[in-house]
Design a protein around this motif. Structure first.
Motif, PDB file in Angstrom:
ATOM      1  N   ASN A  90       0.827  -1.209   0.000  1.00  0.00           N
ATOM      2  CA  ASN A  90       0.000   0.000   0.000  1.00  0.00           C
ATOM      3  C   ASN A  90       0.862   1.259   0.000  1.00  0.00           C
ATOM      4  O   ASN A  90       0.513   2.264  -0.628  1.00  0.00           O
ATOM      5  N   SER A  91       1.999   1.210   0.692  1.00  0.00           N
ATOM      6  CA  SER A  91       2.895   2.369   0.696  1.00  0.00           C
ATOM      7  C   SER A  91       3.544   2.575  -0.669  1.00  0.00           C
ATOM      8  O   SER A  91       4.033   3.665  -0.973  1.00  0.00           O
ATOM      9  N   MET A  92       3.543   1.526  -1.497  1.00  0.00           N
ATOM     10  CA  MET A  92       4.075   1.621  -2.859  1.00  0.00           C
ATOM     11  C   MET A  92       3.011   2.088  -3.853  1.00  0.00           C
ATOM     12  O   MET A  92       3.306   2.296  -5.030  1.00  0.00           O
ATOM     13  N   GLY A  93       1.765   2.206  -3.373  1.00  0.00           N
ATOM     14  CA  GLY A  93       0.690   2.666  -4.242  1.00  0.00           C
ATOM     15  C   GLY A  93      -0.388   1.648  -4.519  1.00  0.00           C
ATOM     16  O   GLY A  93      -1.333   1.927  -5.271  1.00  0.00           O
ATOM     17  N   ALA A  94      -0.277   0.455  -3.922  1.00  0.00           N
ATOM     18  CA  ALA A  94      -1.320  -0.558  -4.096  1.00  0.00           C
ATOM     19  C   ALA A  94      -2.574  -0.147  -3.323  1.00  0.00           C
ATOM     20  O   ALA A  94      -2.528   0.731  -2.446  1.00  0.00           O
ATOM     21  N   LYS A  95      -3.690  -0.806  -3.635  1.00  0.00           N
ATOM     22  CA  LYS A  95      -4.958  -0.518  -2.958  1.00  0.00           C
ATOM     23  C   LYS A  95      -5.515  -1.823  -2.393  1.00  0.00           C
ATOM     24  O   LYS A  95      -6.298  -2.516  -3.039  1.00  0.00           O
ATOM     25  N   ILE A  96      -5.058  -2.156  -1.191  1.00  0.00           N
ATOM     26  CA  ILE A  96      -5.462  -3.396  -0.529  1.00  0.00           C
ATOM     27  C   ILE A  96      -6.257  -3.037   0.714  1.00  0.00           C
ATOM     28  O   ILE A  96      -5.787  -2.276   1.563  1.00  0.00           O
ATOM     29  N   SER A  97      -7.450  -3.580   0.846  1.00  0.00           N
ATOM     30  CA  SER A  97      -8.266  -3.359   2.040  1.00  0.00           C
ATOM     31  C   SER A  97      -8.576  -4.697   2.699  1.00  0.00           C
ATOM     32  O   SER A  97      -8.459  -5.750   2.083  1.00  0.00           O
ATOM     33  N   GLY A  98      -8.962  -4.624   3.974  1.00  0.00           N
ATOM     34  CA  GLY A  98      -9.226  -5.840   4.735  1.00  0.00           C
ATOM     35  C   GLY A  98      -7.979  -6.423   5.368  1.00  0.00           C
ATOM     36  O   GLY A  98      -7.994  -7.571   5.820  1.00  0.00           O
ATOM     37  N   VAL A  99      -6.901  -5.642   5.403  1.00  0.00           N
ATOM     38  CA  VAL A  99      -5.632  -6.134   5.949  1.00  0.00           C
ATOM     39  C   VAL A  99      -5.818  -6.524   7.414  1.00  0.00           C
ATOM     40  O   VAL A  99      -6.354  -5.763   8.213  1.00  0.00           O
ATOM     41  N   GLY A 100      -5.388  -7.728   7.763  1.00  0.00           N
ATOM     42  CA  GLY A 100      -5.555  -8.242   9.115  1.00  0.00           C
ATOM     43  C   GLY A 100      -6.766  -9.137   9.264  1.00  0.00           C
ATOM     44  O   GLY A 100      -6.990  -9.709  10.327  1.00  0.00           O
ATOM     45  N   SER A 101      -7.550  -9.280   8.188  1.00  0.00           N
ATOM     46  CA  SER A 101      -8.714 -10.162   8.210  1.00  0.00           C
ATOM     47  C   SER A 101      -8.514 -11.286   7.202  1.00  0.00           C
ATOM     48  O   SER A 101      -7.520 -11.328   6.481  1.00  0.00           O
ATOM     49  N   ASN A 102      -9.486 -12.199   7.150  1.00  0.00           N
ATOM     50  CA  ASN A 102      -9.416 -13.306   6.197  1.00  0.00           C
ATOM     51  C   ASN A 102     -10.084 -12.984   4.863  1.00  0.00           C
ATOM     52  O   ASN A 102     -10.257 -13.864   4.022  1.00  0.00           O
ATOM     53  N   LEU A 128      -9.577 -10.251   1.841  1.00  0.00           N
ATOM     54  CA  LEU A 128      -8.790  -9.168   1.257  1.00  0.00           C
ATOM     55  C   LEU A 128      -9.422  -8.718  -0.057  1.00  0.00           C
ATOM     56  O   LEU A 128      -9.845  -9.543  -0.866  1.00  0.00           O
ATOM     57  N   THR A 129      -9.475  -7.418  -0.252  1.00  0.00           N
ATOM     58  CA  THR A 129      -9.953  -6.845  -1.506  1.00  0.00           C
ATOM     59  C   THR A 129      -8.841  -5.994  -2.094  1.00  0.00           C
ATOM     60  O   THR A 129      -8.284  -5.128  -1.413  1.00  0.00           O
ATOM     61  N   ILE A 130      -8.510  -6.260  -3.341  1.00  0.00           N
ATOM     62  CA  ILE A 130      -7.392  -5.585  -3.995  1.00  0.00           C
ATOM     63  C   ILE A 130      -7.885  -4.910  -5.263  1.00  0.00           C
ATOM     64  O   ILE A 130      -8.376  -5.579  -6.177  1.00  0.00           O
ATOM     65  N   GLU A 131      -7.776  -3.601  -5.294  1.00  0.00           N
ATOM     66  CA  GLU A 131      -8.094  -2.839  -6.504  1.00  0.00           C
ATOM     67  C   GLU A 131      -6.794  -2.698  -7.300  1.00  0.00           C
ATOM     68  O   GLU A 131      -5.846  -2.060  -6.836  1.00  0.00           O
ATOM     69  N   GLY A 132      -6.750  -3.290  -8.470  1.00  0.00           N
ATOM     70  CA  GLY A 132      -5.525  -3.262  -9.253  1.00  0.00           C
ATOM     71  C   GLY A 132      -5.141  -1.857  -9.695  1.00  0.00           C
ATOM     72  O   GLY A 132      -6.007  -1.018  -9.951  1.00  0.00           O
ATOM     73  N   VAL A 133      -3.846  -1.601  -9.758  1.00  0.00           N
ATOM     74  CA  VAL A 133      -3.335  -0.306 -10.213  1.00  0.00           C
ATOM     75  C   VAL A 133      -2.408  -0.526 -11.408  1.00  0.00           C
ATOM     76  O   VAL A 133      -1.962  -1.647 -11.674  1.00  0.00           O
ATOM     77  N   GLU A 134      -2.116   0.549 -12.117  1.00  0.00           N
ATOM     78  CA  GLU A 134      -1.280   0.455 -13.316  1.00  0.00           C
ATOM     79  C   GLU A 134       0.180   0.182 -12.979  1.00  0.00           C
ATOM     80  O   GLU A 134       0.864  -0.568 -13.675  1.00  0.00           O
ATOM     81  N   SER A 135       0.668   0.807 -11.908  1.00  0.00           N
ATOM     82  CA  SER A 135       2.079   0.657 -11.561  1.00  0.00           C
ATOM     83  C   SER A 135       2.282   0.983 -10.089  1.00  0.00           C
ATOM     84  O   SER A 135       1.417   1.585  -9.446  1.00  0.00           O
ATOM     85  N   LEU A 136       3.434   0.578  -9.570  1.00  0.00           N
ATOM     86  CA  LEU A 136       3.796   0.851  -8.181  1.00  0.00           C
ATOM     87  C   LEU A 136       5.079   1.669  -8.135  1.00  0.00           C
ATOM     88  O   LEU A 136       5.895   1.624  -9.060  1.00  0.00           O
ATOM     89  N   GLY A 137       5.253   2.390  -7.035  1.00  0.00           N
ATOM     90  CA  GLY A 137       6.454   3.190  -6.847  1.00  0.00           C
ATOM     91  C   GLY A 137       7.351   2.599  -5.775  1.00  0.00           C
ATOM     92  O   GLY A 137       7.131   1.493  -5.284  1.00  0.00           O
TER      93      GLY A 137
END
Length: 273
Positions: free
Chosen positions: A207-219, A221-230
């Protein structure tokens, strides 16, 4: 075979600082392959498996700078994916269980990932099914070369977000799928995902690189894909197995010791035992 001679009846005293967590290190080193920008990771433990993975990244073309003890900067702006098909890689990758986790980042960014049957500790059942079923759900094609025990996943174009229910809450399997899904097109939903602290660390790093991950710490996880990471900077947690071992040893020997830099908020139930 070497032996240890242990003389009991002694009490312990003094201070100790636990090393960085091996299991986190093997995960968070792999996302450096997801970006061409610099990634700095600190508190990396100086142990064989971790050093093998760093060497493997270097052989793939990742630029590596050692800033100090346990402190490295990585830049994967000239990755040589052809190295994955060499005999040297087959030998190198096969000697390290953690090498399986380079497949997700390579697949996401370069459209292919290969790995020989991984080695490492022979502790219980350690299937690879979860990893590859996840990649297939994201649209990759799987192939297996029986003679060489060589696994591969490939895709033309971009991975596609998907819904998936993992048949086991594999930590490395979840990590690998998450690293692939962050660059996929669309939304990926992972049910029965692992949620251990080191996986949470991986997700926070991504997420600090620019990813969009929610539900961290649970079973879930939802990930919204992005074009690139930093790039990013990330510090590895102390090894909780080591901390727990020192706590147990102090209790059994009725000793008073100080364990420094334990990251108390991440110890979970350990302090309550």
């Amino acid at each position: 075979m070497g032996t240890f001679k242990i003389e009991g009846g002694k009490t312990l005293k003094g201070e100790i600082t636990p090393q960085g967590a091996k299991n986190e290190a093997l995960q968070v080193l792999c996302p450096v392959l997801l970006t061409s920008e610099k990634v700095r990771i600190t508190n990396i433990p100086d142990i064989i498996d971790v050093n093998k993975l760093i060497t493997l990244l270097g052989n793939l073309g990742v630029k590596i700078q050692k800033n100090g003890p346990g402190d490295y900067t990585f830049q994967a702006d000239e990755v040589n994916v052809n190295y994955l098909k060499t005999e040297a890689f087959k030998k190198e990758g096969g000697s390290l269980r953690g090498s399986i986790m380079i497949v997700g980042p390579l697949l996401a960014r370069f459209g292919c990932g290969y790995i020989p049957k991984p080695g490492g500790d022979k502790i219980g059942r350690r299937r690879l099914d979860t990893h590859f079923e996840g990649f297939i759900n994201l649209g990759a094609k799987f192939r297996y070369e029986r003679e060489d025990h060589f696994y591969g996943v490939e895709i033309d174009g971009r991975l596609q977000g998907a819904y998936m229910l993992l048949d086991e809450a594999s930590v490395t399997g979840t990590a690998n799928i998450v690293m692939a899904a962050v660059l996929a097109e669309g939304t990926t939903t992972i049910y029965n995902a692992a949620c251990e602290p080191y996986l949470q660390q991986l997700c926070k790093m991504l997420n600090s690189m620019g990813a969009k991950i929610s539900g961290v710490g649970s079973n879930l996880l939802t990930i919204e894909g992005v074009e690139s990471l930093g790039g990013c900077e990330h510090r590895i947690l102390p090894d909780m197995i080591e901390i727990g071992s020192w706590i147990g040893l102090a209790a059994m020997t009725r000793s008073e010791i100080t364990i420094k830099n334990v990251s108390w908020e991440n110890l979970g139930q350990i302090p309550n035992v």
